[in-house]
Write a protein that holds these residues in place. Structure first.
Motif, PDB file in Angstrom:
ATOM      1  N   GLY A 200      13.059  -9.942  -5.355  1.00  0.00           N
ATOM      2  CA  GLY A 200      13.409  -8.608  -4.753  1.00  0.00           C
ATOM      3  C   GLY A 200      13.878  -7.777  -5.511  1.00  0.00           C
ATOM      4  O   GLY A 200      13.831  -6.421  -4.586  1.00  0.00           O
ATOM      5  N   THR A 201      14.739  -8.152  -6.600  1.00  0.00           N
ATOM      6  CA  THR A 201      14.377  -6.523  -7.264  1.00  0.00           C
ATOM      7  C   THR A 201      13.444  -5.648  -7.900  1.00  0.00           C
ATOM      8  O   THR A 201      13.507  -4.919  -7.961  1.00  0.00           O
ATOM      9  N   GLY A 202      12.531  -6.131  -8.025  1.00  0.00           N
ATOM     10  CA  GLY A 202      11.803  -5.088  -8.319  1.00  0.00           C
ATOM     11  C   GLY A 202      11.180  -4.710  -7.218  1.00  0.00           C
ATOM     12  O   GLY A 202      11.402  -2.786  -7.600  1.00  0.00           O
ATOM     13  N   LEU A 203      11.291  -4.492  -5.968  1.00  0.00           N
ATOM     14  CA  LEU A 203      10.948  -3.105  -5.071  1.00  0.00           C
ATOM     15  C   LEU A 203      11.678  -2.219  -5.165  1.00  0.00           C
ATOM     16  O   LEU A 203      11.614  -1.033  -5.087  1.00  0.00           O
ATOM     17  N   SER A 204      13.069  -2.969  -5.415  1.00  0.00           N
ATOM     18  CA  SER A 204      14.203  -2.036  -5.528  1.00  0.00           C
ATOM     19  C   SER A 204      14.523  -1.201  -6.396  1.00  0.00           C
ATOM     20  O   SER A 204      14.427   0.378  -6.264  1.00  0.00           O
ATOM     21  N   ALA A 205      13.815  -1.471  -7.730  1.00  0.00           N
ATOM     22  CA  ALA A 205      13.616  -1.243  -8.911  1.00  0.00           C
ATOM     23  C   ALA A 205      13.294   0.140  -8.697  1.00  0.00           C
ATOM     24  O   ALA A 205      13.450   1.062  -9.292  1.00  0.00           O
ATOM     25  N   VAL A 206      11.355  -0.199  -8.195  1.00  0.00           N
ATOM     26  CA  VAL A 206      10.410   0.870  -8.619  1.00  0.00           C
ATOM     27  C   VAL A 206      11.545   2.059  -6.916  1.00  0.00           C
ATOM     28  O   VAL A 206      11.193   2.890  -6.945  1.00  0.00           O
ATOM     29  N   LEU A 207      11.824   1.255  -5.823  1.00  0.00           N
ATOM     30  CA  LEU A 207      11.804   2.398  -4.680  1.00  0.00           C
ATOM     31  C   LEU A 207      13.371   3.714  -4.950  1.00  0.00           C
ATOM     32  O   LEU A 207      13.864   4.771  -4.876  1.00  0.00           O
ATOM     33  N   PHE A 208      14.560   2.875  -5.695  1.00  0.00           N
ATOM     34  CA  PHE A 208      15.675   3.424  -6.110  1.00  0.00           C
ATOM     35  C   PHE A 208      15.678   3.797  -7.719  1.00  0.00           C
ATOM     36  O   PHE A 208      16.949   4.244  -8.019  1.00  0.00           O
ATOM     37  N   GLY A 209      15.788   2.769  -8.628  1.00  0.00           N
ATOM     38  CA  GLY A 209      15.618   3.418 -10.212  1.00  0.00           C
ATOM     39  C   GLY A 209      16.343   2.245  -9.982  1.00  0.00           C
ATOM     40  O   GLY A 209      17.140   1.329  -9.621  1.00  0.00           O
ATOM     41  N   ALA A 210      16.811   1.652 -11.723  1.00  0.00           N
ATOM     42  CA  ALA A 210      16.993   0.622 -11.831  1.00  0.00           C
ATOM     43  C   ALA A 210      18.368   0.366 -12.464  1.00  0.00           C
ATOM     44  O   ALA A 210      19.188  -0.420 -11.991  1.00  0.00           O
ATOM     45  N   PHE A 211      19.003   1.871 -11.942  1.00  0.00           N
ATOM     46  CA  PHE A 211      20.530   1.576 -12.491  1.00  0.00           C
ATOM     47  C   PHE A 211      20.975   1.355 -11.223  1.00  0.00           C
ATOM     48  O   PHE A 211      22.103   0.940 -10.523  1.00  0.00           O
ATOM     49  N   ILE A 212      20.715   2.157 -10.007  1.00  0.00           N
ATOM     50  CA  ILE A 212      21.489   1.928  -8.755  1.00  0.00           C
ATOM     51  C   ILE A 212      20.892   0.243  -7.983  1.00  0.00           C
ATOM     52  O   ILE A 212      21.649  -0.562  -7.576  1.00  0.00           O
ATOM     53  N   THR A 213      19.928  -0.161  -8.699  1.00  0.00           N
ATOM     54  CA  THR A 213      19.849  -1.714  -8.485  1.00  0.00           C
ATOM     55  C   THR A 213      20.323  -2.224  -8.974  1.00  0.00           C
ATOM     56  O   THR A 213      20.680  -3.895  -8.602  1.00  0.00           O
ATOM     57  N   SER A 214      20.738  -2.293 -10.016  1.00  0.00           N
ATOM     58  CA  SER A 214      21.769  -3.121 -11.318  1.00  0.00           C
ATOM     59  C   SER A 214      23.391  -3.199 -10.311  1.00  0.00           C
ATOM     60  O   SER A 214      23.577  -3.956  -9.796  1.00  0.00           O
ATOM     61  N   ILE A 215      23.769  -2.105  -9.561  1.00  0.00           N
ATOM     62  CA  ILE A 215      25.110  -2.363  -8.186  1.00  0.00           C
ATOM     63  C   ILE A 215      24.003  -2.867  -6.872  1.00  0.00           C
ATOM     64  O   ILE A 215      25.211  -4.034  -6.785  1.00  0.00           O
ATOM     65  N   LEU A 216      23.422  -3.016  -6.613  1.00  0.00           N
ATOM     66  CA  LEU A 216      22.631  -3.255  -5.290  1.00  0.00           C
ATOM     67  C   LEU A 216      22.301  -5.153  -5.303  1.00  0.00           C
ATOM     68  O   LEU A 216      22.861  -5.841  -5.249  1.00  0.00           O
ATOM     69  N   ALA A 217      22.113  -5.149  -7.227  1.00  0.00           N
ATOM     70  CA  ALA A 217      22.249  -6.919  -7.517  1.00  0.00           C
ATOM     71  C   ALA A 217      23.245  -7.334  -7.512  1.00  0.00           C
ATOM     72  O   ALA A 217      24.001  -8.580  -7.431  1.00  0.00           O
ATOM     73  N   LEU A 218      24.397  -6.890  -8.066  1.00  0.00           N
ATOM     74  CA  LEU A 218      25.765  -6.889  -7.851  1.00  0.00           C
ATOM     75  C   LEU A 218      25.774  -7.026  -6.641  1.00  0.00           C
ATOM     76  O   LEU A 218      27.086  -8.148  -6.422  1.00  0.00           O
ATOM     77  N   VAL A 219      25.999  -6.798  -5.833  1.00  0.00           N
ATOM     78  CA  VAL A 219      26.137  -7.133  -4.120  1.00  0.00           C
ATOM     79  C   VAL A 219      25.894  -7.807  -3.659  1.00  0.00           C
ATOM     80  O   VAL A 219      26.300  -9.532  -3.572  1.00  0.00           O
ATOM     81  N   VAL A 220      24.080  -7.905  -3.804  1.00  0.00           N
ATOM     82  CA  VAL A 220      23.192  -9.160  -3.237  1.00  0.00           C
ATOM     83  C   VAL A 220      24.172 -11.211  -4.583  1.00  0.00           C
ATOM     84  O   VAL A 220      24.578 -11.296  -3.497  1.00  0.00           O
ATOM     85  N   LEU A 221      24.143 -10.441  -6.001  1.00  0.00           N
ATOM     86  CA  LEU A 221      24.684 -11.961  -6.439  1.00  0.00           C
ATOM     87  C   LEU A 221      26.283 -12.399  -5.618  1.00  0.00           C
ATOM     88  O   LEU A 221      26.359 -13.334  -5.615  1.00  0.00           O
ATOM     89  N   MET A 222      27.031 -11.624  -5.435  1.00  0.00           N
ATOM     90  CA  MET A 222      28.767 -11.965  -4.833  1.00  0.00           C
ATOM     91  C   MET A 222      27.878 -13.024  -3.397  1.00  0.00           C
ATOM     92  O   MET A 222      28.665 -13.611  -2.975  1.00  0.00           O
ATOM     93  N   TYR A 223      27.183 -11.993  -2.582  1.00  0.00           N
ATOM     94  CA  TYR A 223      26.911 -12.425  -1.721  1.00  0.00           C
ATOM     95  C   TYR A 223      26.256 -14.593  -1.391  1.00  0.00           C
ATOM     96  O   TYR A 223      26.394 -15.350  -0.937  1.00  0.00           O
ATOM     97  N   GLN A 224      25.214 -13.896  -2.727  1.00  0.00           N
ATOM     98  CA  GLN A 224      24.775 -15.457  -3.049  1.00  0.00           C
ATOM     99  C   GLN A 224      25.624 -16.412  -3.492  1.00  0.00           C
ATOM    100  O   GLN A 224      25.621 -17.721  -2.963  1.00  0.00           O
TER     101      GLN A 224
END
Lengths: 231, 261
Positions: free
Chosen positions: A72-96
């Protein structure tokens, strides 16, 4: 593609945390700037984060310490850029880790690098390059999401391979072994995710193209062109 | 759809009143002891004791706990098999012929795979302890006290709220699709799943905008206030945690030489 808690030995988990750290710091910097400029960014990013979480909770079993998901991070990268996605991924990984028992705390650095940094960065670069070359938008989105998934899976295999090199043939042999084992689930999964992300993109263009313009993902003229072609 | 959201269990566990700093300290320190232990023995002890604490003190139903534990342990076990045959050193103990290739397991490989298996078991038990004993709301309060970046906490809290909205919506859409034969065959499944995700994204997007309006009308100024109740640290839990962590560290040092072969 999560590596489970405890699976990576020292010094590898610390090393991957260190590698991920600069990207996280840069992501926070961008996030702060975004919040100051545009307050609507917070709900938007939260939607993206929760979306990535739900998408990645659809899972398939696979061999060896990690299990297979759409990232799901591909979509996020296209929409918000790679660096913001790394923050989102950090939040998501914490929840996972805390909600689904996928991944872990020590292995989060490695998982963040493969799922949140390497994959999205490639997706973002491919999307920008494809757009500049004037390729079909949906094709570019498909390729970006597909590449993000495949690259994530290759990086995870590499992370496992350097931590557990084979006695004969070393890292190369175990890299090939891990790649081969994951390929069975990851390659079909990546193709399916690419198709799904391209279709999601189509929905967004149909219903709320203004969001994409605001995020500087597509220009107004590009959206009009796509809508005319579809009509 | 994975509906095993551990937070549901965490909200009703018997340790929810215990200081959350202490619970996080116990969980994370146990994970670190497991990862740094050179022998399989200490992670095994940590894994068993953490599981006992989670089931015995936090009163998580045993059946649920075993189901949860099977997810990572199954993956770790299959991963350990790969390590068993890939890495080596020492005498061969087992040879298998597979697709014309001979796979040999050695004592070195067996030691390493047992170590990885026990570390994953210990680490996952400690992670389960955090996940099952500490509701997310309490973890936010800890983040706040530890001075994590404000943006990270605000974003996490909002994602937390949206996850449950999304899952509810996804289940509703999924049920509607299943009733209409939406997942009949691969082509239909892909189509149905992308419709699900697309509709989900737009629905949640609208919810997100509505949430901003709701927040604005309640004087949202770009900051969420933390309303976590102040928890005191009891002497008994603090002493028990300290004794446990010291005991495990001593075990890790004393039994650092134990291997299978």
């Amino acid at each position: 593609m999560h590596i489970m808690e405890g699976f990576l030995p020292s010094p590898w988990w610390q090393l991957w945390w260190l590698v991920s750290l600069p990207f996280v710091v840069l992501g926070f910097y961008q996030l702060r700037k975004m919040f100051q400029e545009n307050r609507e960014a917070l709900p938007l990013l939260a939607v993206a984060g929760a979306f990535v979480f739900v998408l990645s909770s659809l899972k398939l079993p696979s061999v060896t310490g990690s299990c297979s998901h759409p990232t799901g991070t591909g979509l996020s990268a296209v929409l918000f850029g790679a660096f913001i996605t790394s923050i989102l991924a950090l939040v998501v990984l914490m929840y996972q880790a805390l909600f689904l028992a996928h991944g872990g705390i020590t292995t989060m650095g490695a998982n963040l690098f493969s799922m949140g940094i390497a994959g999205p960065l490639l997706a973002w670069v491919l999307y920008r390059a494809g757009k500049r070359a004037n390729l079909n938008t949906f094709l570019v989105v498909f390729i970006a999401a597909l590449a993000a998934d495949l690259f994530t899976y290759m990086v995870t295999s590499f992370q496992l391979a350097v931590a557990f090199p084979a006695s004969e043939g070393g890292i190369t042999t175990s890299f090939a072994a891990f790649l081969a084992i994951f390929a069975i689930t990851q390659i079909p999964l990546a193709i399916i995710e690419g198709v799904i992300v391209a279709l999601i993109f189509k929905y967004i263009i149909d219903v709320r193209p203004d969001i994409l313009v605001k995020l500087n993902v597509l220009s107004k003229t590009a959206i009009e062109r796509i809508r005319e072609a579809a009509a | 759809m994975d509906e095993h959201i551990l937070d549901d269990l965490a909200l009703n566990n018997a340790l929810s009143g215990t200081n959350s700093h202490l619970k996080l300290l116990l969980g994370i320190s146990s994970i670190l002891i497991c990862v740094f232990s050179p022998s399989f023995f200490t992670p095994l002890v940590v894994g068993i004791s953490m599981a006992a604490v989670t089931v015995g003190l936090a009163k998580i139903p045993l059946r649920e706990y075993i189901t949860l534990l099977m997810i990572p342990v199954t993956f770790a076990a299959s991963g350990a098999i790969v390590i068993l045959f890939l890495t080596g050193g020492g005498d061969p103990i087992l040879s298998l012929s597979l697709f014309g290739a001979t796979l040999t397991a050695t004592t070195g490989g067996a030691n390493l795979s047992l170590l990885v298996l026990s570390r994953t078991f210990g680490g996952m038990s400690a992670l389960f302890f955090i996940a099952l004993s500490t509701p997310m709301i309490q973890i936010f309060t800890v983040f706040h006290d530890l001075k994590f970046p404000r943006e990270f906490i605000d974003l996490s809290m909002m994602v937390y709220r949206l996850i449950f909205i999304f899952i509810g919506e996804a289940i509703a859409i999924h049920n509607a699709q299943v009733m209409r034969n939406g997942y009949n065959g691969l082509k239909n499944s892909v189509h149905a799943l992308s419709m699900l995700c697309g509709a989900l994204f737009i629905k949640a997007w609208v919810r997100g905008e509505e949430m901003l309006i709701a927040m604005d009308s309640r004087c949202y100024d770009g900051k969420f206030e933390q309303c976590g109740a102040k928890q005191t640290i009891g002497i008994l839990p603090a002493a028990a945690t300290g004794a446990y962590l010291c005991g495990c560290s001593v075990l890790a040092v004393v039994f650092s030489g134990i291997t299978l072969f």
